[in-house]
Design a protein around this motif. Structure first.
Motif, PDB file in Angstrom:
ATOM      1  N   LYS A  30       0.819  -1.219   0.000  1.00 19.63           N
ATOM      2  CA  LYS A  30       0.000   0.000   0.000  1.00 19.63           C
ATOM      3  C   LYS A  30       0.850   1.265   0.000  1.00 19.63           C
ATOM      4  CE  LYS A  30      -3.917  -2.148   2.362  1.00 19.63           C
ATOM      5  NZ  LYS A  30      -4.802  -2.113   3.546  1.00 19.63           N
ATOM      6  N   LYS A  31       1.954   1.266   0.745  1.00 22.69           N
ATOM      7  CA  LYS A  31       2.769   2.482   0.792  1.00 22.69           C
ATOM      8  C   LYS A  31       4.227   2.122   1.000  1.00 22.69           C
ATOM      9  CE  LYS A  31       1.996   3.175   5.746  1.00 22.69           C
ATOM     10  NZ  LYS A  31       1.541   4.121   6.751  1.00 22.69           N
ATOM     11  N   THR A  32       5.061   3.016   0.579  1.00 17.95           N
ATOM     12  CA  THR A  32       6.494   2.805   0.696  1.00 17.95           C
ATOM     13  C   THR A  32       6.966   3.303   2.056  1.00 17.95           C
ATOM     14  OG1 THR A  32       6.785   3.066  -1.667  1.00 17.95           O
ATOM     15  CG2 THR A  32       8.743   3.339  -0.301  1.00 17.95           C
ATOM     16  N   ARG A  33       7.678   2.438   2.766  1.00 18.89           N
ATOM     17  CA  ARG A  33       8.188   2.805   4.077  1.00 18.89           C
ATOM     18  C   ARG A  33       9.664   3.202   3.946  1.00 18.89           C
ATOM     19  NH1 ARG A  33       5.110   0.689   8.304  1.00 18.89           N
ATOM     20  NH2 ARG A  33       3.362  -0.587   7.626  1.00 18.89           N
ATOM     21  N   THR A  34      10.137   3.912   4.922  1.00 19.04           N
ATOM     22  CA  THR A  34      11.551   4.233   4.934  1.00 19.04           C
ATOM     23  C   THR A  34      12.324   2.994   5.335  1.00 19.04           C
ATOM     24  OG1 THR A  34      11.554   4.888   7.243  1.00 19.04           O
ATOM     25  CG2 THR A  34      11.054   6.606   5.611  1.00 19.04           C
ATOM     26  N   ARG A  35      13.602   3.027   5.075  1.00 19.40           N
ATOM     27  CA  ARG A  35      14.416   1.845   5.361  1.00 19.40           C
ATOM     28  C   ARG A  35      14.461   1.547   6.854  1.00 19.40           C
ATOM     29  NH1 ARG A  35      20.818   1.307   4.449  1.00 19.40           N
ATOM     30  NH2 ARG A  35      20.993  -0.955   4.523  1.00 19.40           N
ATOM     31  N   SER A  36      14.584   2.571   7.662  1.00 19.78           N
ATOM     32  CA  SER A  36      14.651   2.344   9.107  1.00 19.78           C
ATOM     33  C   SER A  36      13.349   1.759   9.633  1.00 19.78           C
ATOM     34  CB  SER A  36      14.973   3.653   9.837  1.00 19.78           C
ATOM     35  OG  SER A  36      13.971   4.625   9.578  1.00 19.78           O
ATOM     36  N   ALA A  37      12.216   2.229   9.084  1.00 23.71           N
ATOM     37  CA  ALA A  37      10.928   1.681   9.515  1.00 23.71           C
ATOM     38  C   ALA A  37      10.816   0.215   9.115  1.00 23.71           C
ATOM     39  CB  ALA A  37       9.787   2.492   8.902  1.00 23.71           C
ATOM     40  N   ASN A  38      11.331  -0.103   7.960  1.00 22.84           N
ATOM     41  CA  ASN A  38      11.317  -1.496   7.525  1.00 22.84           C
ATOM     42  C   ASN A  38      12.144  -2.369   8.457  1.00 22.84           C
ATOM     43  OD1 ASN A  38       9.653  -1.199   5.293  1.00 22.84           O
ATOM     44  ND2 ASN A  38      11.354  -0.713   3.913  1.00 22.84           N
ATOM     45  N   MET A  39      13.275  -1.851   8.914  1.00 25.77           N
ATOM     46  CA  MET A  39      14.123  -2.631   9.804  1.00 25.77           C
ATOM     47  C   MET A  39      13.445  -2.830  11.161  1.00 25.77           C
ATOM     48  SD  MET A  39      16.292  -3.414   7.726  1.00 25.77           S
ATOM     49  CE  MET A  39      17.152  -4.481   8.861  1.00 25.77           C
ATOM     50  N   GLU A  40      12.716  -1.815  11.621  1.00 25.78           N
ATOM     51  CA  GLU A  40      11.947  -1.978  12.858  1.00 25.78           C
ATOM     52  C   GLU A  40      10.907  -3.072  12.682  1.00 25.78           C
ATOM     53  OE1 GLU A  40      10.265   1.531  14.427  1.00 25.78           O
ATOM     54  OE2 GLU A  40      12.155   2.635  14.511  1.00 25.78           O
ATOM     55  N   ARG A  41      10.249  -3.042  11.560  1.00 26.13           N
ATOM     56  CA  ARG A  41       9.222  -4.048  11.284  1.00 26.13           C
ATOM     57  C   ARG A  41       9.848  -5.449  11.237  1.00 26.13           C
ATOM     58  NH1 ARG A  41       4.129  -3.967   8.508  1.00 26.13           N
ATOM     59  NH2 ARG A  41       3.689  -5.971   7.503  1.00 26.13           N
ATOM     60  N   ALA A  42      11.038  -5.529  10.622  1.00 21.78           N
ATOM     61  CA  ALA A  42      11.733  -6.810  10.570  1.00 21.78           C
ATOM     62  C   ALA A  42      12.073  -7.298  11.969  1.00 21.78           C
ATOM     63  CB  ALA A  42      12.998  -6.682   9.722  1.00 21.78           C
ATOM     64  N   ALA A  43      12.580  -6.387  12.811  1.00 20.63           N
ATOM     65  CA  ALA A  43      12.961  -6.767  14.169  1.00 20.63           C
ATOM     66  C   ALA A  43      11.754  -7.286  14.950  1.00 20.63           C
ATOM     67  CB  ALA A  43      13.595  -5.580  14.893  1.00 20.63           C
ATOM     68  N   LEU A  44      10.611  -6.600  14.789  1.00 22.74           N
ATOM     69  CA  LEU A  44       9.392  -7.021  15.486  1.00 22.74           C
ATOM     70  C   LEU A  44       8.916  -8.387  14.989  1.00 22.74           C
ATOM     71  CD1 LEU A  44       7.482  -3.626  15.590  1.00 22.74           C
ATOM     72  CD2 LEU A  44       8.232  -4.939  17.578  1.00 22.74           C
ATOM     73  N   THR A  45       8.932  -8.561  13.667  1.00 23.86           N
ATOM     74  CA  THR A  45       8.493  -9.839  13.090  1.00 23.86           C
ATOM     75  C   THR A  45       9.361 -10.985  13.583  1.00 23.86           C
ATOM     76  OG1 THR A  45       7.665  -8.721  11.107  1.00 23.86           O
ATOM     77  CG2 THR A  45       8.102 -11.083  10.935  1.00 23.86           C
ATOM     78  N   LEU A  46      10.662 -10.750  13.610  1.00 22.46           N
ATOM     79  CA  LEU A  46      11.582 -11.785  14.052  1.00 22.46           C
ATOM     80  C   LEU A  46      11.433 -12.068  15.549  1.00 22.46           C
ATOM     81  CD1 LEU A  46      14.714 -10.707  12.002  1.00 22.46           C
ATOM     82  CD2 LEU A  46      13.417 -12.808  11.703  1.00 22.46           C
ATOM     83  N   ALA A  47      11.133 -11.012  16.326  1.00 19.11           N
ATOM     84  CA  ALA A  47      10.921 -11.216  17.764  1.00 19.11           C
ATOM     85  C   ALA A  47       9.709 -12.121  17.994  1.00 19.11           C
ATOM     86  CB  ALA A  47      10.726  -9.869  18.455  1.00 19.11           C
ATOM     87  N   GLN A  48       8.669 -11.917  17.210  1.00 21.23           N
ATOM     88  CA  GLN A  48       7.481 -12.768  17.325  1.00 21.23           C
ATOM     89  C   GLN A  48       7.817 -14.211  16.919  1.00 21.23           C
ATOM     90  OE1 GLN A  48       4.684 -10.759  14.812  1.00 21.23           O
ATOM     91  NE2 GLN A  48       4.403  -9.026  16.212  1.00 21.23           N
ATOM     92  N   GLU A  49       8.634 -14.354  15.896  1.00 15.72           N
ATOM     93  CA  GLU A  49       9.044 -15.689  15.459  1.00 15.72           C
ATOM     94  C   GLU A  49       9.898 -16.367  16.523  1.00 15.72           C
ATOM     95  OE1 GLU A  49       8.883 -18.847  12.956  1.00 15.72           O
ATOM     96  OE2 GLU A  49       7.888 -16.914  12.642  1.00 15.72           O
ATOM     97  N   GLN A  50      10.720 -15.552  17.192  1.00 15.91           N
ATOM     98  CA  GLN A  50      11.583 -16.090  18.238  1.00 15.91           C
ATOM     99  C   GLN A  50      10.765 -16.611  19.421  1.00 15.91           C
ATOM    100  OE1 GLN A  50      14.572 -16.841  18.374  1.00 15.91           O
ATOM    101  NE2 GLN A  50      15.300 -16.821  20.480  1.00 15.91           N
ATOM    102  N   GLU A  51       9.669 -15.928  19.726  1.00 14.04           N
ATOM    103  CA  GLU A  51       8.804 -16.382  20.818  1.00 14.04           C
ATOM    104  C   GLU A  51       8.153 -17.713  20.472  1.00 14.04           C
ATOM    105  OE1 GLU A  51       5.993 -13.352  21.630  1.00 14.04           O
ATOM    106  OE2 GLU A  51       7.459 -11.949  22.469  1.00 14.04           O
ATOM    107  N   LYS A  52       7.780 -17.898  19.204  1.00 19.46           N
ATOM    108  CA  LYS A  52       7.130 -19.146  18.785  1.00 19.46           C
ATOM    109  C   LYS A  52       8.129 -20.295  18.691  1.00 19.46           C
ATOM    110  CE  LYS A  52       5.376 -17.425  15.036  1.00 19.46           C
ATOM    111  NZ  LYS A  52       4.648 -17.342  13.735  1.00 19.46           N
ATOM    112  N   SER A  53       9.311 -19.992  18.169  1.00 19.37           N
ATOM    113  CA  SER A  53      10.309 -21.037  17.944  1.00 19.37           C
ATOM    114  C   SER A  53      11.698 -20.468  18.212  1.00 19.37           C
ATOM    115  CB  SER A  53      10.209 -21.555  16.502  1.00 19.37           C
ATOM    116  OG  SER A  53      11.178 -22.542  16.269  1.00 19.37           O
ATOM    117  N   PRO A  54      12.156 -20.521  19.462  1.00 18.42           N
ATOM    118  CA  PRO A  54      13.450 -19.942  19.822  1.00 18.42           C
ATOM    119  C   PRO A  54      14.576 -20.497  18.944  1.00 18.42           C
ATOM    120  CG  PRO A  54      12.243 -20.577  21.779  1.00 18.42           C
ATOM    121  CD  PRO A  54      11.485 -21.133  20.624  1.00 18.42           C
TER     122      PRO A  54
END
Length: 410
Positions: A351-375
């Motif tokens: 839908k919209k283009t994010r800045t690179r830093s915002a994308n990295m925050e999103r990546a960190a959050l996504t990975l943190a959720q993945e880490q909780e499911k499967s350390p």
């Protein structure tokens, strides 16, 4: 009959090639090559070399020049990585007998016999040396023959050994360890960057690169990250393979830059975005390699075993015709081994283009959720890389979003 400078230079080149390549024959040629010579020596074709050899003898002046240029006629300069074999020595002896006769110059070495013979015999001896090595290319010799051919600038042998290495890479890294160690950086890079490199999985490219680096760790470890970036197609690795690289490779653990590169691949894997591979200028090649299906794999493995009942083709043809017939050189298109690093931001949600830093925050959050499911230690590596790319915004409310990711590191 007088000979011009061009004729003399060609002779010196042939003499040099015979000295170096005959050393390779002694190290790498086996029973099949020996059988070809024995059959030729016992057949009617044995008069061919004498017929094609004119009486243009090498004079004393040229012999002296050869001795001065090569210094030692019987001591090759090439590094083979293995000792001569008895069979290999017999092949060289039979080759000499075929060119110069079974009784003439019997006590002389091949190179000394060449200096005592004719220009045409030197050319023919060189052709037989090349043909012998072309026919002994296998998974046990292909890397070694690439190095030998490169050192003496023998293009036909190099092309054939390189092509074979590309088609049988996985088997060769197990069977020709000594040859793998001898490859220089340009050679291993060209093999691993090639679209024609035949692999069962991209992970095998990493295995080959690791083996090459480990062969001279003090000198090559500093090149690991750059070679991983340039040669390994991370977009074709599975998550299990990425985990194997990050968590279980002692080699990668020794190089922080290589560890970071693997972490970036994990980020890309979970976020399905090419943008994450552009951090610090590290790009990934998305082009697929040539893959073999199961049937072709079986056929390929069956073709790698040379049996004594099926003599080499190049050598047999050269023995019968008196010359080495080679296929015309094919021009290979330049291979763009590395795709350009992506520098623009991407639209993660369409839908919209994010800045690179915002994308990295999103990546960190996504990975943190993945880490909780499967350390996983692999994901922790990726989280650390993602967070390191985020700006410090301690007073910004949006900066609080990455706290779960930071906690996942501990």
């Amino acid at each position: 009959m007088e000979t011009g400078d061009g004729h003399g230079i060609a002779f010196l080149k042939n003499l040099f090639l015979c000295r170096e390549l005959s050393a390779g024959i002694q190290a790498y040629c086996g029973d099949a090559s020996l059988k070809s010579f024995e059959e030729a020596l016992s057949g009617e074709e044995k008069s061919i070399p004498r017929a094609i050899a004119s009486q243009t003898h090498i004079n004393n002046e040229m012999a002296q020049v050869a001795t001065l240029v090569l210094k030692d006629l019987d001591s090759p300069e090439c590094i083979l990585g293995c000792d001569p074999t008895d069979v290999g020595k017999q092949v060289v002896s039979k080759l000499k007998s075929w060119v110069y006769g079974s009784t003439e110059n019997s006590t002389l070495s091949l190179t000394t016999s060449i200096v005592s013979g004719t220009y045409e015999e030197a050319e023919f001896a060189k052709d037989l040396c090349v043909a012998s090595l072309l026919d002994c290319i296998s998974t046990s010799t292909c890397f070694s023959l690439m190095t030998l051919a490169e050192s003496v600038k023998c293009a036909p042998l190099y092309r054939a050994a390189e092509d074979y290495s590309l088609q049988h890479f996985e088997e060769a890294i197990d069977k020709n360890v000594a040859g793998l160690k001898l490859l220089n950086e340009q050679q291993i890079t060209h093999l691993l960057q090639s679209d024609s490199l035949s692999l069962s999985s991209e992970y095998q490219a990493f295995i080959g690169l690791s083996a090459w680096v480990e062969a001279d760790l003090p000198e090559r470890l500093s090149r690991l990250a750059d070679l991983m970036r340039d040669c390994i197609r991370f977009t074709h690795l599975t998550m299990a393979e990425l985990t194997q690289i990050l968590d279980h490779s002692q080699l990668v653990a020794l190089d922080p830059r290589a560890l970071e590169l693997g972490a970036q691949a994990v980020i890309q894997y979970y976020m399905a975005s090419d943008m994450f591979s552009s951090m610090n200028g590290l790009g990934f090649n998305r082009k697929p390699r040539v893959q073999l299906n199961a049937g072709a794999e079986i056929e390929r493995k069956g073709a790698t075993t040379s049996t004594i009942s099926s003599p080499p083709m190049m050598l047999s043809a050269a023995l019968k015709s008196g010359r080495l017939e080679l296929l015309p050189e094919e021009k290979n298109a330049d291979v763009d081994g590395i795709s350009k690093a992506f520098t623009a931001s991407v639209d993660l949600n369409g839908k919209k283009t994010r800045t690179r830093s915002a994308n990295m925050e999103r990546a960190a959050l996504t990975l943190a959720q993945e880490q909780e499911k499967s350390p996983s230690k692999t994901i922790v590596h990726a989280i650390a890389v993602a967070i390191s790319a985020c700006p410090e915004r301690s007073e910004d409310a949006s900066g609080m979003q990455i706290l779960p990711a930071r906690r996942a590191l501990f």
